[in-house]
Design a protein around this motif. Structure first.
Motif, PDB file in Angstrom:
ATOM      1  N   ASP A 202      -7.040   8.222   8.863  1.00 33.87           N
ATOM      2  CA  ASP A 202      -6.719   9.503   8.226  1.00 33.87           C
ATOM      3  C   ASP A 202      -5.905   9.288   6.953  1.00 33.87           C
ATOM      4  OD1 ASP A 202      -8.059  10.862  10.184  1.00 33.87           O
ATOM      5  OD2 ASP A 202      -6.256  11.527  11.267  1.00 33.87           O
ATOM      6  N   MET A 203      -4.926   8.384   7.023  1.00 33.60           N
ATOM      7  CA  MET A 203      -4.112   8.107   5.831  1.00 33.60           C
ATOM      8  C   MET A 203      -4.959   7.514   4.709  1.00 33.60           C
ATOM      9  SD  MET A 203      -0.496   6.643   7.376  1.00 33.60           S
ATOM     10  CE  MET A 203       0.252   6.495   5.736  1.00 33.60           C
ATOM     11  N   VAL A 204      -5.826   6.559   5.051  1.00 38.25           N
ATOM     12  CA  VAL A 204      -6.666   5.929   4.043  1.00 38.25           C
ATOM     13  C   VAL A 204      -7.614   6.955   3.417  1.00 38.25           C
ATOM     14  CG1 VAL A 204      -8.501   4.216   3.674  1.00 38.25           C
ATOM     15  CG2 VAL A 204      -6.512   3.630   5.080  1.00 38.25           C
ATOM     16  N   GLU A 205      -8.247   7.775   4.238  1.00 42.22           N
ATOM     17  CA  GLU A 205      -9.219   8.729   3.720  1.00 42.22           C
ATOM     18  C   GLU A 205      -8.572   9.832   2.890  1.00 42.22           C
ATOM     19  OE1 GLU A 205     -11.487   9.951   7.137  1.00 42.22           O
ATOM     20  OE2 GLU A 205     -12.813   8.188   6.986  1.00 42.22           O
ATOM     21  N   HIS A 206      -7.280  10.088   3.110  1.00 41.77           N
ATOM     22  CA  HIS A 206      -6.578  11.107   2.334  1.00 41.77           C
ATOM     23  C   HIS A 206      -5.794  10.517   1.160  1.00 41.77           C
ATOM     24  CE1 HIS A 206      -7.566  13.596   5.824  1.00 41.77           C
ATOM     25  NE2 HIS A 206      -7.316  14.638   5.058  1.00 41.77           N
ATOM     26  N   GLY A 207      -5.903   9.195   0.951  1.00 43.63           N
ATOM     27  CA  GLY A 207      -5.273   8.582  -0.207  1.00 43.63           C
ATOM     28  C   GLY A 207      -3.810   8.234  -0.057  1.00 43.63           C
ATOM     29  N   SER A 208      -3.240   8.437   1.131  1.00 40.55           N
ATOM     30  CA  SER A 208      -1.833   8.097   1.313  1.00 40.55           C
ATOM     31  C   SER A 208      -1.647   6.666   1.804  1.00 40.55           C
ATOM     32  CB  SER A 208      -1.154   9.071   2.269  1.00 40.55           C
ATOM     33  OG  SER A 208      -1.754   9.049   3.548  1.00 40.55           O
ATOM     34  N   ALA A 209      -2.764   5.932   1.982  1.00 40.68           N
ATOM     35  CA  ALA A 209      -2.695   4.525   2.396  1.00 40.68           C
ATOM     36  C   ALA A 209      -3.922   3.786   1.892  1.00 40.68           C
ATOM     37  CB  ALA A 209      -2.596   4.398   3.916  1.00 40.68           C
ATOM     38  N   ARG A 210      -3.789   2.474   1.853  1.00 41.89           N
ATOM     39  CA  ARG A 210      -4.901   1.557   1.625  1.00 41.89           C
ATOM     40  C   ARG A 210      -4.868   0.543   2.762  1.00 41.89           C
ATOM     41  NH1 ARG A 210      -4.273  -0.162  -4.613  1.00 41.89           N
ATOM     42  NH2 ARG A 210      -6.384  -0.981  -4.306  1.00 41.89           N
ATOM     43  N   ILE A 211      -5.909  -0.269   2.852  1.00 43.94           N
ATOM     44  CA  ILE A 211      -5.996  -1.210   3.967  1.00 43.94           C
ATOM     45  C   ILE A 211      -6.852  -2.396   3.565  1.00 43.94           C
ATOM     46  CG2 ILE A 211      -7.980   0.020   4.966  1.00 43.94           C
ATOM     47  CD1 ILE A 211      -6.948  -0.758   7.756  1.00 43.94           C
ATOM     48  N   VAL A 212      -6.547  -3.578   4.120  1.00 44.15           N
ATOM     49  CA  VAL A 212      -7.456  -4.719   4.054  1.00 44.15           C
ATOM     50  C   VAL A 212      -7.878  -5.067   5.478  1.00 44.15           C
ATOM     51  CG1 VAL A 212      -6.519  -5.645   1.901  1.00 44.15           C
ATOM     52  CG2 VAL A 212      -5.583  -6.426   4.101  1.00 44.15           C
TER      53      VAL A 212
END
Length: 337
Positions: free
Chosen positions: A70-80
């Motif tokens: 949810d955070m990644v899809e809303h732009g409040s997080a990134r991930i590897v």
């Protein structure tokens, strides 16, 4: 907003391996000033960066995946991507006809044990699990910004450049996943090095039984050692080498296998390695932020604000308490520090 502008105007919080410790992750996010807005954790001036290994081992894997995605899809997080997400793709993908295998990642006792908690927690939600497997393909292997870099286990600049040229970006596809099942292939080298790190073979006839009970003939090595002379100068793993092996001088063919991280390169963050003790940089431009949260260690973040020299003062964490601790309310708890 362009990536360069974002990098100039916001800070980043690089967060270590979660392994299903969703409650601890919530405490860490809230400690750093993230708040739920419309059901998604966000910060007004910062962005979280997850180092991978969201799944396996811990008590709340499903909850952790939902929170992170949810955070990644809303732009409040990134991930590897972590090696556990990669392993899950291989475990759940059928091998192609003629390969002699049923699954890309063999369903043996060790692999079954590693993914068991994840599959058990999604047992009543198979469609969700399939959706997450598809989402794993959208997770990049690395982040390479002007001011910092993120990869799960090892930054190998040459491999990363070749990967970007061959794949046109930082993500794998199903063809690359199938190709990576052959460890000696380019795809196999990329996934093994970036997501598991580098290693050296132990002297002939020697093996090490790790704390996980797995017998190994190799030991993990640093990718940032400067002018190493002995095995002790390059070893980087929770289980120590026997003293007589640690003192052993590196031979020329062993030196040739090692990679290094330039002293003038941007700071790079890794997870994966089950660190212990007080969080601190490994050198001025290298930091590991995996401090064994799911083994009742710490869930750690580094608060990156564009500095070129990393500081111990920029690490924040929550300590994960053991179940027998006084006042322990359930399978997972933590104390902010």
């Amino acid at each position: 907003m362009a990536v360069g502008t974002q990098a100039a105007n916001r800070g980043y919080d690089v967060i270590g391996d979660i392994h299903g410790c969703a409650n601890t992750l919530i405490r860490l996010l809230e400690q750093m000033g993230y708040r739920k807005v419309n059901g998604v954790y966000q910060h007004t001036r910062r962005q979280a960066v997850f180092i991978g290994d969201i799944i396996d081992r811990g008590p709340r894997i499903r909850e952790a995946l939902h929170l992170v995605r949810d955070m990644v899809e809303h732009g409040s997080a990134r991930i590897v991507m972590g090696n556990h997400e990669y392993n899950a793709l291989g475990y759940c993908t059928r091998a192609r006809p003629g390969s002699g295998k049923k699954w890309l990642r063999e369903h043996n006792a060790r692999h079954d044990r590693l993914i068991r908690e994840t599959l058990d927690q999604f047992d009543a939600h198979p469609h969700e699990w399939n959706d997450f497997l598809e989402w794993f393909y959208t997770i990049p292997l690395f982040i390479d910004e002007d001011g910092f870099r993120v990869v799960h286990a090892c930054w190998d600049g040459d491999l990363i450049e070749k990967f970007k040229q061959s794949q046109g970006g930082a993500c794998i596809d199903e063809d690359f996943l199938h190709a990576s099942a052959a460890l000696d292939s380019f795809a196999g080298q990329v996934m093994d090095t970036l997501l598991r790190g580098t290693d050296l073979r132990l002297p002939e006839g020697m093996s090490i039984t790790g704390s996980d009970g797995y017998v190994r003939e190799f030991f993990r090595t640093k990718f940032w050692a400067d002018e190493p002379e002995t095995y002790a100068d390059v070893v980087f793993q929770p289980d120590p080498l026997p003293e007589e092996v640690a003192r052993r001088p590196l031979r020329e063919h062993e030196r040739a296998q090692l990679i290094s991280y330039p002293l003038d390169a941007p700071p790079v963050f890794v997870g994966h390695y089950w660190m212990e003790g007080a969080p601190a940089p490994l050198k001025h431009n290298v930091a590991c932020i995996d401090y064994s949260a799911v083994k009742y260690g710490k869930l750690v973040a580094y608060r990156m604000d564009g500095e070129t020299v990393l500081s111990p003062d920029k690490f924040v964490w929550v300590d994960v308490e053991r179940p027998e601790a006084p006042g322990y309310p359930g399978m997972e708890d933590s104390v902010a520090r």
